[in-house]
Design a protein around this motif. Structure first.
Motif, PDB file in Angstrom:
ATOM      1  N   UNK A 290       0.828  -1.205   0.000  1.00  0.00           N
ATOM      2  CA  UNK A 290       0.000   0.000   0.000  1.00  0.00           C
ATOM      3  C   UNK A 290       0.864   1.257   0.000  1.00  0.00           C
ATOM      4  N   UNK A 291       1.998   1.209   0.691  1.00  0.00           N
ATOM      5  CA  UNK A 291       2.907   2.356   0.704  1.00  0.00           C
ATOM      6  C   UNK A 291       3.504   2.617  -0.673  1.00  0.00           C
ATOM      7  N   UNK A 292       3.443   1.610  -1.569  1.00  0.00           N
ATOM      8  CA  UNK A 292       3.888   1.801  -2.946  1.00  0.00           C
ATOM      9  C   UNK A 292       5.092   1.001  -3.369  1.00  0.00           C
ATOM     10  N   UNK A 293       5.610   0.144  -2.501  1.00  0.00           N
ATOM     11  CA  UNK A 293       6.803  -0.631  -2.852  1.00  0.00           C
ATOM     12  C   UNK A 293       6.542  -1.496  -4.089  1.00  0.00           C
ATOM     13  N   UNK A 294       7.545  -1.546  -4.943  1.00  0.00           N
ATOM     14  CA  UNK A 294       7.452  -2.323  -6.171  1.00  0.00           C
ATOM     15  C   UNK A 294       7.089  -1.488  -7.370  1.00  0.00           C
ATOM     16  N   UNK A 295       6.400  -0.379  -7.165  1.00  0.00           N
ATOM     17  CA  UNK A 295       6.037   0.519  -8.261  1.00  0.00           C
ATOM     18  C   UNK A 295       7.208   1.445  -8.566  1.00  0.00           C
ATOM     19  N   UNK A 296       7.361   1.814  -9.827  1.00  0.00           N
ATOM     20  CA  UNK A 296       8.498   2.648 -10.227  1.00  0.00           C
ATOM     21  C   UNK A 296       8.264   4.133  -9.954  1.00  0.00           C
ATOM     22  N   UNK A 297       7.057   4.497  -9.600  1.00  0.00           N
ATOM     23  CA  UNK A 297       6.746   5.883  -9.282  1.00  0.00           C
ATOM     24  C   UNK A 297       5.367   5.980  -8.670  1.00  0.00           C
ATOM     25  N   UNK A 298       5.070   7.116  -8.055  1.00  0.00           N
ATOM     26  CA  UNK A 298       3.807   7.251  -7.332  1.00  0.00           C
ATOM     27  C   UNK A 298       2.598   7.088  -8.247  1.00  0.00           C
ATOM     28  N   UNK A 299       2.702   7.537  -9.485  1.00  0.00           N
ATOM     29  CA  UNK A 299       1.565   7.435 -10.410  1.00  0.00           C
ATOM     30  C   UNK A 299       1.245   6.002 -10.778  1.00  0.00           C
ATOM     31  N   UNK A 300       2.193   5.084 -10.537  1.00  0.00           N
ATOM     32  CA  UNK A 300       1.993   3.681 -10.890  1.00  0.00           C
ATOM     33  C   UNK A 300       1.467   2.847  -9.728  1.00  0.00           C
ATOM     34  N   UNK A 301       1.349   3.440  -8.546  1.00  0.00           N
ATOM     35  CA  UNK A 301       0.877   2.701  -7.370  1.00  0.00           C
ATOM     36  C   UNK A 301      -0.616   2.430  -7.476  1.00  0.00           C
ATOM     37  N   UNK A 302      -1.039   1.251  -7.010  1.00  0.00           N
ATOM     38  CA  UNK A 302      -2.453   0.902  -7.124  1.00  0.00           C
ATOM     39  C   UNK A 302      -3.340   1.921  -6.411  1.00  0.00           C
ATOM     40  N   UNK A 303      -2.857   2.474  -5.311  1.00  0.00           N
ATOM     41  CA  UNK A 303      -3.649   3.447  -4.560  1.00  0.00           C
ATOM     42  C   UNK A 303      -3.937   4.694  -5.406  1.00  0.00           C
ATOM     43  N   UNK A 304      -2.933   5.200  -6.074  1.00  0.00           N
ATOM     44  CA  UNK A 304      -3.113   6.416  -6.856  1.00  0.00           C
ATOM     45  C   UNK A 304      -3.877   6.167  -8.155  1.00  0.00           C
ATOM     46  N   UNK A 305      -3.813   4.949  -8.675  1.00  0.00           N
ATOM     47  CA  UNK A 305      -4.623   4.600  -9.840  1.00  0.00           C
ATOM     48  C   UNK A 305      -6.110   4.584  -9.474  1.00  0.00           C
ATOM     49  N   UNK A 306      -6.419   4.111  -8.278  1.00  0.00           N
ATOM     50  CA  UNK A 306      -7.805   4.122  -7.809  1.00  0.00           C
ATOM     51  C   UNK A 306      -8.283   5.554  -7.600  1.00  0.00           C
TER      52      UNK A 306
END
Length: 440
Positions: A119-135
């Motif tokens: 949820x904090x975003x680990x694994x994504x290459x940037x904040x825009x790619x995080x599942x949270x921000x996509x939602x």
């Protein structure tokens, strides 16, 4: 607006994955990797035991795996999305929030994401790619113009710590609360922690929609069986990224490495598919809004029985900043101020020794600093005359430092207890930091 978001998602799932294992890696997944889905059993008239079909198995039969290899970067298939909706639950709270946004696009929607490093975003290459921000982006593109997103993800943590920090990390005005904890185990203990956490969130005055998200570790480890019991108890939506991808991996249609750069954190494509699984539910509710119930019944914890006894009701964190919760009887050598990440007001020692506290509680846990420096030692934590619990602050060869939560004491009644913390290995590793006490 839909076309704009579709382009964002398409770019996300087609992008090459980059390393991004912030927070936790093998250490974070060690508990969850040992989890396995439980199959309920019943007896027929002959006395033989017959395995009942699980919810996951039923959905797999309805939405089978792809017939052959599939490029995971293209996003989720319809059948993957179908399997991911492990429990649709009562969507009236979600429908009411969507209806409000439709009626007033300028209304602010508060979405809280409570979880661990995923949820904090680990694994994504940037904040825009995080599942949270996509939602969040989907909500802004398709519903109200203004979303206040709160990311309450902390790496290497579980729902045991979350139920004790929810009061400070989950905004009371939240409209939607997502809960994700791959670090839980499929056990009665984590069913109890998730149970109390869900009850706390449901009882918030703003009557938020509460949605559980279930990721996976490499090999299919997941605590979702224990979490599903909670979702079914309170009729909550539960989204299983685990059930979306693991059957496809088992069938050889794509590999784990296509979804993650380590053994637990989704890569860009994984975060995008996780978001797709959630947005599949959102789309269903939005498209059928006219027929969705939007009558929300306030949740009264006193009137709704907890199957686990609501062990962690009223959970909170105690520190030097809350003397009304924790009385320092004798600070001893624990005179250093301890702070790590999101937690402050703790007690630290660099010379070994001991400290004594008085804490009123029914259940008590310790939040401490797990450290790779090699200077952190072991302490014995003793509650009254009970057997001491050994807590080790050392994390040799680990991926990094993190806040570790561990239960120390549990009873049936609330009472005042004397708690002694004492080093057990002399000065050979003289450091230890108590980041806080977990009190319920």
């Amino acid at each position: 607006m839909k076309n704009k978001l579709a382009l964002i998602l398409a770019l996300t799932i087609c992008a090459s994955a980059f390393a991004g294992c912030g927070g936790a890696s093998s250490g974070e997944s060690s508990k969850a990797a040992e989890s396995s889905a439980e199959v309920a059993e019943t007896a027929d008239n002959s006395g033989d035991t017959i395995a009942e079909e699980t919810a996951s198995e039923k959905l797999l039969a309805e939405y089978p795996v792809n017939d052959g290899a599939y490029d995971f970067k293209q996003g989720a298939t319809e059948n993957m999305l179908g399997r991911s909706l492990l429990n649709r639950g009562d969507t009236s709270r979600l429908a009411a929030k969507i209806q409000r946004a439709v009626d007033d696009p300028k209304a602010v929607t508060n979405i809280c994401y409570l979880g661990d490093s995923i949820t904090a975003g680990s694994g994504a290459s940037g904040s825009a790619k995080q599942y949270t921000n996509l939602i969040t982006a989907w909500w802004e593109e398709n519903l109200s113009l203004y979303v206040l997103g709160t990311n309450a993800g902390i790496g290497a943590t579980d729902s045991y710590l979350a139920v004790h920090r929810a009061y400070r990390d989950v905004p009371p005005e939240s409209d939607i609360i997502f809960i994700e904890f791959i670090n839980d185990q499929d056990s009665e203990f984590y069913q109890a922690t998730m149970d109390s956490l869900v009850r706390y969130c449901l009882a918030l005055e703003n009557q938020p929609a509460v949605i559980l998200i279930e990721p996976s570790t490499e090999g299919g480890g997941s605590p979702q069986s224990a979490h599903l019991k909670v979702a079914e108890t309170y009729d909550l939506p539960m989204i299983s990224y685990h059930d979306a991808i693991i059957p496809e991996i088992d069938a050889g249609n794509f590999a784990w490495k296509d979804t993650s750069n380590d053994n637990v954190h989704p890569n860009d494509a994984g975060h995008a598919v996780m978001a797709q699984c959630v947005l599949n539910l959102f789309d269903q509710v939005k498209d059928g809004l006219e027929n969705e119930s939007k009558e929300v019944t306030p949740f009264d914890p006193a009137a709704v029985e907890s199957p686990t006894g609501d062990r962690f009701a009223g959970a909170t964190l105690g520190s030097a900043d809350t003397p009304e919760l924790v009385e320092v009887v004798d600070a001893g050598t624990f005179t250093e101020s301890a702070q790590f990440g999101n937690f402050s007001g703790g007690w630290g020692s660099t010379t070994g020794g001991s400290a004594v506290f008085k804490i009123k509680c029914k259940d008590l846990g310790i939040l401490y600093h797990k450290n790779i420096s090699g200077t952190f030692g072991k302490v014995a934590v003793k509650v009254d005359d009970n057997a001491a619990v050994i807590v080790d602050g050392d994390f040799p060869g680990g991926w990094g430092n993190y806040p570790k939560a561990e239960e120390i004491f549990s009873s049936d009644e609330t009472a005042e207890h004397t708690v002694k913390v004492e080093f057990i290995n002399g000065d050979t590793a003289p450091d230890f930091e108590i980041l806080g006490w977990m009190i319920s």
